[in-house]
Scaffold this motif. Structure first.
Motif, PDB file in Angstrom:
ATOM      1  N   PHE A   1       0.413   4.643   9.127  1.00  0.00           N
ATOM      2  CA  PHE A   1       0.457   3.178   9.066  1.00  0.00           C
ATOM      3  C   PHE A   1      -0.505   2.727   7.966  1.00  0.00           C
ATOM      4  CE2 PHE A   1      -0.825  -1.049  10.950  1.00  0.00           C
ATOM      5  CZ  PHE A   1       0.379  -1.685  10.708  1.00  0.00           C
ATOM      6  N   THR A   2      -1.793   2.931   8.173  1.00  0.00           N
ATOM      7  CA  THR A   2      -2.783   2.731   7.114  1.00  0.00           C
ATOM      8  C   THR A   2      -4.083   3.418   7.515  1.00  0.00           C
ATOM      9  OG1 THR A   2      -4.149   1.156   5.864  1.00  0.00           O
ATOM     10  CG2 THR A   2      -3.434   0.471   8.050  1.00  0.00           C
ATOM     11  N   ALA A   3      -4.756   3.976   6.520  1.00  0.00           N
ATOM     12  CA  ALA A   3      -6.055   4.608   6.743  1.00  0.00           C
ATOM     13  C   ALA A   3      -7.191   3.603   6.689  1.00  0.00           C
ATOM     14  CB  ALA A   3      -6.285   5.708   5.713  1.00  0.00           C
ATOM     15  N   GLY A   4      -6.874   2.307   6.620  1.00  0.00           N
ATOM     16  CA  GLY A   4      -7.916   1.294   6.589  1.00  0.00           C
ATOM     17  C   GLY A   4      -8.494   1.100   5.205  1.00  0.00           C
ATOM     18  N   ASN A   5      -9.695   0.595   5.157  1.00  0.00           N
ATOM     19  CA  ASN A   5     -10.332   0.276   3.880  1.00  0.00           C
ATOM     20  C   ASN A   5     -10.585   1.531   3.059  1.00  0.00           C
ATOM     21  OD1 ASN A   5     -11.857  -1.460   1.984  1.00  0.00           O
ATOM     22  ND2 ASN A   5     -13.619  -0.291   2.715  1.00  0.00           N
ATOM     23  N   ASP A   6     -10.199   1.478   1.778  1.00  0.00           N
ATOM     24  CA  ASP A   6     -10.490   2.551   0.840  1.00  0.00           C
ATOM     25  C   ASP A   6     -11.985   2.501   0.506  1.00  0.00           C
ATOM     26  OD1 ASP A   6     -10.785   4.167  -1.466  1.00  0.00           O
ATOM     27  OD2 ASP A   6      -8.699   3.832  -2.023  1.00  0.00           O
ATOM     28  N   GLN A   7     -12.688   3.579   0.789  1.00  0.00           N
ATOM     29  CA  GLN A   7     -14.139   3.574   0.614  1.00  0.00           C
ATOM     30  C   GLN A   7     -14.571   3.519  -0.846  1.00  0.00           C
ATOM     31  OE1 GLN A   7     -16.108   6.582   2.988  1.00  0.00           O
ATOM     32  NE2 GLN A   7     -14.978   6.003   4.823  1.00  0.00           N
TER      33      GLN A   7
ATOM     34  N   ALA B   1      -4.350   3.721   2.367  1.00  0.00           N
ATOM     35  CA  ALA B   1      -5.645   3.036   2.438  1.00  0.00           C
ATOM     36  C   ALA B   1      -5.579   1.755   1.625  1.00  0.00           C
ATOM     37  CB  ALA B   1      -6.751   3.946   1.914  1.00  0.00           C
ATOM     38  N   LEU B   2      -6.262   0.732   2.110  1.00  0.00           N
ATOM     39  CA  LEU B   2      -6.205  -0.595   1.499  1.00  0.00           C
ATOM     40  C   LEU B   2      -7.254  -0.711   0.400  1.00  0.00           C
ATOM     41  CD1 LEU B   2      -6.017  -2.577   4.873  1.00  0.00           C
ATOM     42  CD2 LEU B   2      -4.106  -1.898   3.417  1.00  0.00           C
ATOM     43  N   ASN B   3      -6.795  -0.843  -0.840  1.00  0.00           N
ATOM     44  CA  ASN B   3      -7.748  -1.089  -1.920  1.00  0.00           C
ATOM     45  C   ASN B   3      -7.826  -2.590  -2.213  1.00  0.00           C
ATOM     46  OD1 ASN B   3      -5.428  -1.654  -3.404  1.00  0.00           O
ATOM     47  ND2 ASN B   3      -5.569   0.168  -4.692  1.00  0.00           N
ATOM     48  N   GLU B   4      -8.666  -2.955  -3.157  1.00  0.00           N
ATOM     49  CA  GLU B   4      -8.885  -4.385  -3.423  1.00  0.00           C
ATOM     50  C   GLU B   4      -7.586  -5.096  -3.780  1.00  0.00           C
ATOM     51  OE1 GLU B   4     -11.952  -4.696  -6.412  1.00  0.00           O
ATOM     52  OE2 GLU B   4     -13.146  -3.170  -5.403  1.00  0.00           O
TER      53      GLU B   4
ATOM     54  N   GLY C   1      17.333 -11.724   7.921  1.00  0.00           N
ATOM     55  CA  GLY C   1      16.238 -12.458   8.535  1.00  0.00           C
ATOM     56  C   GLY C   1      14.986 -11.656   8.807  1.00  0.00           C
ATOM     57  N   VAL C   2      15.031 -10.349   8.628  1.00  0.00           N
ATOM     58  CA  VAL C   2      13.865  -9.494   8.877  1.00  0.00           C
ATOM     59  C   VAL C   2      13.260  -9.059   7.554  1.00  0.00           C
ATOM     60  CG1 VAL C   2      13.016  -7.361   9.902  1.00  0.00           C
ATOM     61  CG2 VAL C   2      14.825  -8.654  11.047  1.00  0.00           C
ATOM     62  N   ARG C   3      12.053  -9.489   7.282  1.00  0.00           N
ATOM     63  CA  ARG C   3      11.326  -9.090   6.072  1.00  0.00           C
ATOM     64  C   ARG C   3      10.349  -7.980   6.453  1.00  0.00           C
ATOM     65  NH1 ARG C   3       9.461 -11.860   0.994  1.00  0.00           N
ATOM     66  NH2 ARG C   3      11.097 -13.358   1.553  1.00  0.00           N
ATOM     67  N   THR C   4      10.421  -6.875   5.732  1.00  0.00           N
ATOM     68  CA  THR C   4       9.537  -5.744   5.994  1.00  0.00           C
ATOM     69  C   THR C   4       8.610  -5.540   4.810  1.00  0.00           C
ATOM     70  OG1 THR C   4      11.251  -4.686   7.336  1.00  0.00           O
ATOM     71  CG2 THR C   4       9.421  -3.305   6.609  1.00  0.00           C
ATOM     72  N   ILE C   5       7.319  -5.548   5.095  1.00  0.00           N
ATOM     73  CA  ILE C   5       6.285  -5.305   4.092  1.00  0.00           C
ATOM     74  C   ILE C   5       5.721  -3.914   4.364  1.00  0.00           C
ATOM     75  CG2 ILE C   5       4.055  -6.047   3.176  1.00  0.00           C
ATOM     76  CD1 ILE C   5       4.760  -8.884   4.292  1.00  0.00           C
ATOM     77  N   THR C   6       5.925  -3.011   3.412  1.00  0.00           N
ATOM     78  CA  THR C   6       5.497  -1.621   3.593  1.00  0.00           C
ATOM     79  C   THR C   6       4.268  -1.336   2.747  1.00  0.00           C
ATOM     80  OG1 THR C   6       7.774  -0.925   4.017  1.00  0.00           O
ATOM     81  CG2 THR C   6       6.196   0.796   3.429  1.00  0.00           C
ATOM     82  N   PHE C   7       3.187  -0.885   3.389  1.00  0.00           N
ATOM     83  CA  PHE C   7       1.995  -0.452   2.666  1.00  0.00           C
ATOM     84  C   PHE C   7       2.363   0.838   1.938  1.00  0.00           C
ATOM     85  CE2 PHE C   7       0.051  -2.130   6.813  1.00  0.00           C
ATOM     86  CZ  PHE C   7       0.101  -3.442   6.377  1.00  0.00           C
ATOM     87  N   ASN C   8       2.212   0.839   0.613  1.00  0.00           N
ATOM     88  CA  ASN C   8       2.818   1.915  -0.180  1.00  0.00           C
ATOM     89  C   ASN C   8       1.806   2.600  -1.093  1.00  0.00           C
ATOM     90  OD1 ASN C   8       5.022   3.498  -1.057  1.00  0.00           O
ATOM     91  ND2 ASN C   8       5.293   2.190  -2.854  1.00  0.00           N
ATOM     92  N   ARG C   9       0.858   3.275  -0.473  1.00  0.00           N
ATOM     93  CA  ARG C   9      -0.034   4.200  -1.197  1.00  0.00           C
ATOM     94  C   ARG C   9      -0.049   5.526  -0.441  1.00  0.00           C
ATOM     95  NH1 ARG C   9      -5.894   2.797  -1.948  1.00  0.00           N
ATOM     96  NH2 ARG C   9      -5.830   4.094  -3.816  1.00  0.00           N
ATOM     97  N   PRO C  10       1.085   6.170  -0.305  1.00  0.00           N
ATOM     98  CA  PRO C  10       1.137   7.368   0.557  1.00  0.00           C
ATOM     99  C   PRO C  10       0.191   8.466   0.118  1.00  0.00           C
ATOM    100  CG  PRO C  10       3.126   7.175  -0.787  1.00  0.00           C
ATOM    101  CD  PRO C  10       2.397   5.876  -0.926  1.00  0.00           C
ATOM    102  N   GLU C  11      -0.090   8.539  -1.192  1.00  0.00           N
ATOM    103  CA  GLU C  11      -0.998   9.581  -1.682  1.00  0.00           C
ATOM    104  C   GLU C  11      -2.427   9.350  -1.208  1.00  0.00           C
ATOM    105  OE1 GLU C  11      -1.447   6.182  -4.447  1.00  0.00           O
ATOM    106  OE2 GLU C  11       0.221   7.144  -3.395  1.00  0.00           O
TER     107      GLU C  11
END
Length: 276
Positions: A82-88, A48-51, A34-44
């Motif tokens: 966690f996340t570095a936010g928006n990729d510049q 950071a969140l890209n488009e 019942g637990v869905r985990t969404i992992t942001f996966n750009r560790p390198e």
């Protein structure tokens, strides 16, 4: 076929990605009891969140909402961020309207998510990694996590509906400090009401898993209705704020990082009607 797919995802054993996980380039998706985990996966790139990630997260949240066997949805980051936010480096090939609408869609997915949504802040949460947190229902953080929104230092403005949610949570003075450039520790974020609970680094994973599994045993309809009763009253305001913030941050981002875009003046003068 869609229903069959979600049911096959739900039968995935612990630690094995769900059937939809392979469609993502920058996310890992798992489902366990019942637990869905969404992992942001750009560790390198410190997650950071890209488009592409913006779009992938929207799709992943919709799949979680549609899956009848997903009770609790959690997001976290690969590695120790966690996340570095928006990729510049984002938005080089998009028009300004496309940038704005992408951001509106992304943040709107958090506003409209109907099930319990939990942030597992396993390290630094920068930019959107912090501003989105009030749109979660619970925020669990490691004791060494830091929260940082360097918008003014970058020459841009806040997003994630934080100009609406932060003052309600922490008051105008602390909001100004946070959105202007101050770093907050997990303990400070907890004191301000941004974080639900802080856990020792050594036991973080074990303790949050226990919490999530316990919540996943609760009746889904009760959880969904309770969330709706507490949050739906704010939805119209949140969507309105989201549009205004995304319009302004797009204008600022382009002015600072992409000067010379031909449509800049027209975009600045336009009357954004809020329709993504």
């Amino acid at each position: 076929m869609g229903q069959d797919l979600t049911r096959s995802m739900s039968s995935a054993p612990p630690g094995v990605p769900t059937a939809d996980s392979s469609r993502y380039e920058h996310l890992l998706v798992t489902l366990h009891e019942g637990v869905r985990t969404i992992t942001f996966n750009r560790p390198e790139k410190k997650n950071a969140l890209n488009e592409k990630m913006f779009d992938e997260i929207v799709v992943a949240l919709q799949e979680a909402a549609d899956d009848p066997n997903t009770i609790i949805t959690a997001t976290t980051g690969s590695g120790n961020v966690f996340t570095a936010g928006n990729d510049q480096s984002n938005f080089r090939t998009l028009t300004m309207a496309q940038i704005r609408d992408l951001l509106i869609r992304f943040i709107g997915a958090f506003i409209d998510f109907p099930k319990p949504l939990v942030a597992l802040v396993n390290g630094a949460a920068v930019g959107a990694g912090t501003t989105l947190l009030p749109l979660y229902d619970l925020v669990y953080a490691k004791e060494n996590a830091v929260f940082f929104t360097p918008f003014s230092a970058l020459g841009i403005t806040a997003e994630g509906c934080s100009t609406y949610t932060f003052p309600k949570i922490m008051g105008p003075g602390q909001t100004t400090e946070m959105l202007f450039n101050k770093r907050f520790s997990a303990a400070e974020a907890y004191r301000l009401g941004l974080v639900t609970e802080v856990f020792p680094e050594a036991t973080f994973q074990q303790q949050v898993e226990q919490r999530l599994q316990a919540m996943a045993k609760l009746p889904l309809k009760s959880l969904v209705y309770s969330k709706a009763l507490t949050r739906d009253i704010h939805k119209e305001a949140l969507h309105k704020v989201n549009v205004a913030e995304c319009q302004r941050v797009t204008e600022r981002f382009v002015a600072v990082y992409l000067p010379g875009k031909e449509e800049y003046q027209e975009f600045v003068m336009s009357d954004c009607d809020g329709k993504a």
